[in-house]
Design a protein around this motif. Structure first.
Motif, mmCIF file in Angstrom:
data_model
loop_
_atom_site.group_PDB
_atom_site.id
_atom_site.type_symbol
_atom_site.label_atom_id
_atom_site.label_comp_id
_atom_site.label_asym_id
_atom_site.label_seq_id
_atom_site.Cartn_x
_atom_site.Cartn_y
_atom_site.Cartn_z
ATOM 1 N N ARG A 240 0.849 -1.197 0.000
ATOM 2 C CA ARG A 240 0.000 0.000 0.000
ATOM 3 C C ARG A 240 0.879 1.239 0.000
ATOM 4 O O ARG A 240 2.001 1.222 0.528
ATOM 5 C CB ARG A 240 -0.929 0.012 1.216
ATOM 6 C CG ARG A 240 -2.049 -1.020 1.130
ATOM 7 C CD ARG A 240 -2.924 -1.018 2.339
ATOM 8 N NE ARG A 240 -3.931 -2.086 2.262
ATOM 9 C CZ ARG A 240 -4.515 -2.631 3.311
ATOM 10 N NH1 ARG A 240 -4.182 -2.225 4.549
ATOM 11 N NH2 ARG A 240 -5.415 -3.593 3.156
ATOM 12 N N ARG A 328 -12.615 3.074 0.597
ATOM 13 C CA ARG A 328 -11.197 3.229 0.862
ATOM 14 C C ARG A 328 -10.586 4.122 -0.210
ATOM 15 O O ARG A 328 -10.784 3.903 -1.396
ATOM 16 C CB ARG A 328 -10.490 1.872 0.893
ATOM 17 C CG ARG A 328 -8.984 1.978 1.161
ATOM 18 C CD ARG A 328 -8.334 0.617 1.244
ATOM 19 N NE ARG A 328 -8.784 -0.118 2.417
ATOM 20 C CZ ARG A 328 -8.442 -1.365 2.671
ATOM 21 N NH1 ARG A 328 -7.667 -2.018 1.816
ATOM 22 N NH2 ARG A 328 -8.881 -1.978 3.755
ATOM 23 N N GLU A 329 -9.847 5.116 0.258
ATOM 24 C CA GLU A 329 -9.281 6.092 -0.674
ATOM 25 C C GLU A 329 -8.100 5.521 -1.450
ATOM 26 O O GLU A 329 -7.969 5.721 -2.658
ATOM 27 C CB GLU A 329 -8.837 7.342 0.090
ATOM 28 C CG GLU A 329 -8.267 8.442 -0.807
ATOM 29 C CD GLU A 329 -7.887 9.682 -0.034
ATOM 30 O OE1 GLU A 329 -7.296 10.602 -0.639
ATOM 31 O OE2 GLU A 329 -8.178 9.735 1.174
ATOM 32 N N ASP A 332 -5.228 -1.195 -2.874
ATOM 33 C CA ASP A 332 -4.305 -2.265 -2.532
ATOM 34 C C ASP A 332 -3.505 -2.611 -3.790
ATOM 35 O O ASP A 332 -4.066 -2.728 -4.880
ATOM 36 C CB ASP A 332 -5.061 -3.513 -2.058
ATOM 37 C CG ASP A 332 -5.610 -3.343 -0.652
ATOM 38 O OD1 ASP A 332 -5.083 -2.513 0.096
ATOM 39 O OD2 ASP A 332 -6.592 -4.051 -0.327
#
Length: 353
Positions: A240, A328-329, A332
């Motif tokens: 990430r 989620r900004e 992954d």
């Protein structure tokens, strides 16, 4: 999923074009074999046509030498006269050569005579080599242009000629059909070979195979839900992006030592400013499993899963797949040697039913 080549292999129409359900190497072998077959048939057609031309030349000779046995139409008169003239010149050269050879056998000529004979022999041989092809072409033209003549051997020779022509035309028709099939096979081979180089695997074949038979059953570490099917299992590293802040700049004020401690004390303020950079941190190594319902990472210390309908966006890189999900900004990143294969399987899993 390697199939043995067979004349009855299924042809599957895909978005990229028609795909034969054989693997790429088998397709290459089939293309080479078809090229060889067509080349052999072209040689066969050439050979049979040569036989037909020989028979037509023979038929033309029969017609020219038997003018009273058939009714020649007026338009053939110039060709017949030219053929008779050429044959006469060839016969004269042949007679001259025969005479020279007869003198040579008997040893009647002296030195100068032998030189003259050699010159005359060379001239006659050269003339004949020029005239014979001309006469042969003219005889073939006469045979094709003349109406059927009802006498032997003209009837027999014409029948043999027509049989050879029919065989030639049949072979050439086969070659035309097989050449069209070969062109389609070569186009498919080029398309699939290009996909192999670009994607790292034969994507058109895989799409055609899945469309026909569905994905094969595979084993993975994930406990599947009812009705769920594993599509791909890949070794990956989960990473990430994280923000790293670093302050750069200077300070104002002065510093002085405190007693004899060796410690300096600064008076003033710090006027640096923060610089933020994005860094990629690897969180864990493990397995990426793509199923008909979700995509999951199972690692040594960390695991994550997202339903396919929660995936907003996917980006494919040369060495990674970036997965953006709802809520989620940051994505992954799954670092892998097969990102395009993973993307292909994800596209298959999310295709419209």
């Amino acid at each position: 999923m390697t199939d043995t080549a067979s004349p009855h292999d299924a042809l599957v129409t895909t978005e990229s074009g028609v795909v034969t359900l054989i693997d790429l190497q088998a397709l290459k072998s089939r293309v080479e074999a078809r090229r060889g077959e067509i080349k052999a048939k072209l040689e066969q057609a050439k050979s049979v046509r040569a036989v037909a031309d020989h028979r037509y030349a023979e038929l033309g000779h029969v017609l020219v030498t038997n003018p009273t046995k058939w009714n020649a139409p007026p338009n053939l008169a110039p060709m017949l006269e030219q053929a008779i003239n050429l044959q006469g010149r060839i016969d004269a050269d042949s007679a001259a050569l025969s005479t020279i050879h007869d003198r040579e056998r008997r040893g009647l000529a002296g030195v100068f005579g032998r030189v003259g004979d050699w010159s005359e022999s060379h001239r006659a041989t050269s003339n004949r080599s020029v005239l014979q092809p001309q006469l042969r072409a003219l005889l073939i033209q006469i045979a094709h242009s003349a109406p059927p003549a009802d006498f032997d051997p003209a009837t027999n020779v014409r029948t043999q000629s027509q049989t050879a022509i029919d065989q030639t035309l049949a072979i050439e028709a086969d070659v035309k059909l097989e050449s069209a099939q070969l062109a389609a096979m070569e186009e498919e081979l080029t398309r699939r070979d290009s996909a192999q180089r670009e994607m790292g695997f034969d994507a058109p074949y895989l799409a055609a195979y899945f469309a026909t038979y569905g994905p094969p059953a595979i084993e993975g570490p994930l406990n599947l839900k009812r009705g769920e099917r594993a599509l791909a299992v890949l070794p990956v590293r989960l990473a990430r992006q994280q923000t790293k802040t670093q302050y750069v700049g200077g300070s104002q004020g002065m510093s002085f030592p405190i007693g004899h401690t060796g410690i300096r004390y600064r008076v003033g303020s710090y006027h640096g400013h923060p610089i933020q950079t994005q860094v990629m941190n690897t969180l864990d190594s493990g397995t990426l499993e793509i199923t008909s319902q979700r995509i999951a990472f199972i690692g040594a210390v960390k695991s994550t899963s997202v339903a396919l309908e929660k995936i907003l966006h996917v980006e494919c890189y040369s060495d990674a797949l970036a997965l953006f999900r709802e809520g989620r900004e940051n994505p992954d990143f799954f670092l892998t040697d097969q990102p395009k294969y993973a993307l292909f399987m994800l596209n298959w899993a999310t295709r419209p039913s």
